[in-house]
Design a protein around this motif. Structure first.
Motif, mmCIF file in Angstrom:
data_model
loop_
_atom_site.group_PDB
_atom_site.id
_atom_site.type_symbol
_atom_site.label_atom_id
_atom_site.label_comp_id
_atom_site.label_asym_id
_atom_site.label_seq_id
_atom_site.Cartn_x
_atom_site.Cartn_y
_atom_site.Cartn_z
ATOM 1 N N LYS A 2 0.989 -0.941 0.265
ATOM 2 C CA LYS A 2 0.633 -0.310 0.185
ATOM 3 C C LYS A 2 0.968 1.325 0.350
ATOM 4 O O LYS A 2 0.634 2.239 -0.700
ATOM 5 C CB LYS A 2 -0.791 0.144 1.129
ATOM 6 C CG LYS A 2 -1.948 -1.351 0.736
ATOM 7 C CD LYS A 2 -3.026 -1.387 1.954
ATOM 8 C CE LYS A 2 -4.054 -2.633 2.618
ATOM 9 N NZ LYS A 2 -4.838 -1.656 2.674
ATOM 10 N N ASP A 3 1.904 0.887 0.965
ATOM 11 C CA ASP A 3 3.075 2.578 0.828
ATOM 12 C C ASP A 3 3.510 2.417 -0.647
ATOM 13 O O ASP A 3 3.828 3.804 -0.862
ATOM 14 C CB ASP A 3 4.137 2.634 1.614
ATOM 15 C CG ASP A 3 3.645 2.176 3.333
ATOM 16 O OD1 ASP A 3 2.599 2.851 3.702
ATOM 17 O OD2 ASP A 3 3.928 1.738 3.864
ATOM 18 N N MET A 46 0.840 -7.868 -6.810
ATOM 19 C CA MET A 46 -0.339 -8.434 -6.436
ATOM 20 C C MET A 46 -0.034 -10.227 -6.288
ATOM 21 O O MET A 46 -1.309 -11.054 -5.528
ATOM 22 C CB MET A 46 -1.407 -8.248 -7.276
ATOM 23 C CG MET A 46 -2.191 -6.820 -7.354
ATOM 24 S SD MET A 46 -2.609 -6.509 -5.747
ATOM 25 C CE MET A 46 -4.395 -7.469 -5.875
ATOM 26 N N LYS A 47 0.515 -10.899 -7.001
ATOM 27 C CA LYS A 47 0.660 -12.610 -7.173
ATOM 28 C C LYS A 47 1.461 -12.513 -4.893
ATOM 29 O O LYS A 47 1.241 -13.534 -4.820
ATOM 30 C CB LYS A 47 1.046 -13.040 -8.137
ATOM 31 C CG LYS A 47 2.898 -12.570 -7.541
ATOM 32 C CD LYS A 47 3.225 -13.378 -8.998
ATOM 33 C CE LYS A 47 5.128 -12.987 -9.113
ATOM 34 N NZ LYS A 47 4.923 -11.767 -9.524
ATOM 35 N N ASP A 48 1.864 -11.849 -5.054
ATOM 36 C CA ASP A 48 2.548 -12.084 -3.611
ATOM 37 C C ASP A 48 1.915 -10.968 -2.151
ATOM 38 O O ASP A 48 2.346 -11.947 -0.953
ATOM 39 C CB ASP A 48 3.901 -11.198 -3.820
ATOM 40 C CG ASP A 48 5.018 -11.906 -4.693
ATOM 41 O OD1 ASP A 48 4.602 -12.951 -4.886
ATOM 42 O OD2 ASP A 48 5.561 -11.001 -5.537
ATOM 43 N N VAL A 49 0.922 -10.766 -3.054
ATOM 44 C CA VAL A 49 0.072 -9.862 -1.268
ATOM 45 C C VAL A 49 -0.903 -11.040 -1.323
ATOM 46 O O VAL A 49 -1.410 -12.052 -1.436
ATOM 47 C CB VAL A 49 -0.831 -9.132 -1.809
ATOM 48 C CG1 VAL A 49 -2.149 -8.498 -0.847
ATOM 49 C CG2 VAL A 49 -0.102 -7.366 -2.175
ATOM 50 N N PRO A 55 -8.137 -7.834 -1.653
ATOM 51 C CA PRO A 55 -9.577 -6.522 -1.820
ATOM 52 C C PRO A 55 -8.807 -4.732 -2.461
ATOM 53 O O PRO A 55 -9.463 -4.489 -2.830
ATOM 54 C CB PRO A 55 -10.598 -7.656 -1.277
ATOM 55 C CG PRO A 55 -10.239 -8.813 -1.020
ATOM 56 C CD PRO A 55 -8.259 -8.595 -0.777
ATOM 57 N N ALA A 56 -8.789 -4.726 -0.540
ATOM 58 C CA ALA A 56 -8.271 -3.933 -0.544
ATOM 59 C C ALA A 56 -6.824 -3.153 -1.392
ATOM 60 O O ALA A 56 -7.144 -1.956 -1.586
ATOM 61 C CB ALA A 56 -7.548 -3.537 0.734
ATOM 62 N N VAL A 57 -5.723 -3.882 -1.530
ATOM 63 C CA VAL A 57 -4.340 -3.357 -2.457
ATOM 64 C C VAL A 57 -5.375 -3.185 -3.836
ATOM 65 O O VAL A 57 -4.746 -2.191 -4.498
ATOM 66 C CB VAL A 57 -3.295 -4.523 -2.610
ATOM 67 C CG1 VAL A 57 -2.286 -4.034 -3.433
ATOM 68 C CG2 VAL A 57 -3.229 -4.327 -0.863
ATOM 69 N N GLY A 58 -5.932 -4.616 -4.413
ATOM 70 C CA GLY A 58 -6.626 -4.322 -5.859
ATOM 71 C C GLY A 58 -7.402 -2.466 -5.538
ATOM 72 O O GLY A 58 -7.061 -2.393 -6.573
#
Length: 336
Positions: A2-3, A46-49, A55-58
């Protein structure tokens, strides 16, 4: 993650705000949103999240992309507006516009339209046919013998297929008679082609208007009266017209028509503009044979063919027919 997204968005917004031209704008779009752009590279992480954070990162990625795209569009509009203002800087937009030069019809179009109007008032209907013809309609049906010079390749444009460019619009007369029973009263304006040397009075591609009238008891007097009226309607009632005996395979008797040409600074001279005559019975027989009928047997009629270029030369006192095809604006401007 997110940062990283927040940092990319902040740096992108700062860069976009400082862009000064369209090239810089495109470079920024590619560097941020392109295939190898910073935000696209972050999206591939995103594959490493962790599953619970995706959902929040996307959503954060989508919001960042939308915000950056909107900023790019806003900056593009601002740059375009500034460029538009610079383009008209120092120009008084309240001044009236400069008038555009008026166009006009070509003299051949003018004389063709006038000739058609006169002949339509006399009861002639318009007819048309193909410019690429066969020998039957161009020669055989018009009673042209096989050894006639017009059928030679030195005089006529032939195709390898045996087809040819029509040498006269008389071909339309044959096609009109094939399609309809008598009486026939038609005119056929259009282009014709011959292997003539181009000079002051001849072109290899030229324009004609031909006429045909077939009915009962048509006479030479009808022919002469029709053409004299037509020419004087075009050029004035004082126009000098003369008929000279001539020979055409498709008419008998035949005549050539001359009109006196008057050009400023030159002595008046006769110029040939048309051929005409009473339709040869052999032509009517050929048409009946083609139709498989006897509709034209025992009828009579007349035909004529007039060069539109010659009409234009007489109408306006043009000394050289080549002026009509050279597209010199100084010459054509006289007819606007």
């Amino acid at each position: 993650m997110k940062d990283q997204i927040a940092r990319i968005q902040a740096e992108a917004m700062s860069r976009i705000a400082e862009i000064a031209d369209m090239k810089g704008l495109e470079d920024a779009r590619v560097a941020i949103l392109g295939k190898k752009g910073t935000l696209t590279q972050a999206q591939q992480g995103m594959k490493d999240v962790p599953k619970e954070d995706k959902p929040a990162v996307g959503q954060m990625l989508n919001e960042a992309r939308a915000a950056i795209t909107a900023a790019l569009e806003e900056r593009q509009n601002a740059l375009q507006e500034a460029a538009d203002k610079a383009a008209v800087a120092g120009i008084d937009l309240t001044l009236p516009a400069r008038s555009l030069p008026a166009g006009g019809l070509h003299p051949l179009t003018l004389v063709r339209d006038e000739a058609v109007r006169v002949l339509r008032r006399m009861g002639f209907a318009l007819a048309e046919g193909p410019e690429i013809e066969d020998e039957f309609h161009c020669f055989d049906a018009l009673n042209t013998p096989t050894d006639h010079p017009a059928r030679n390749e030195k005089d006529t444009f032939y195709f390898d297929s045996g087809k040819l460019l029509r040498t006269q619009t008389s071909t339309v007369q044959i096609r009109a008679m094939e399609k309809q029973a008598p009486p026939v009263r038609i005119i056929s304006p259009g282009s014709a082609y011959r292997r003539d040397e181009i000079d002051a009075t001849h072109l290899s591609a030229f324009n004609q208007i031909e006429g045909l009238y077939i009915d009962k008891d048509v006479t030479v007097g009808d022919l002469k009266g029709t053409l004299e009226y037509f020419l004087k309607a075009l050029f004035g009632s004082e126009t000098d017209v003369r008929f000279r005996p001539h020979f055409f395979p498709f008419t008998e008797p035949s005549f050539e028509i001359d009109v006196k040409l008057t050009v400023s600074g030159q002595a008046p001279r006769w110029i040939e503009i048309a051929g005409c005559g009473m339709v040869n019975p052999a032509v009517l027989e050929a048409v009946d044979a083609s139709r498989g009928s006897s509709d034209y047997a025992g009828l009579s009629g007349f035909a004529f063919g007039i060069g539109l270029e010659r009409l234009a030369m007489i109408r306006w006192g043009i000394r050289d027919i080549r002026l009509l095809i050279e597209n010199d604006v100084r010459f054509l401007a006289q007819f606007q």
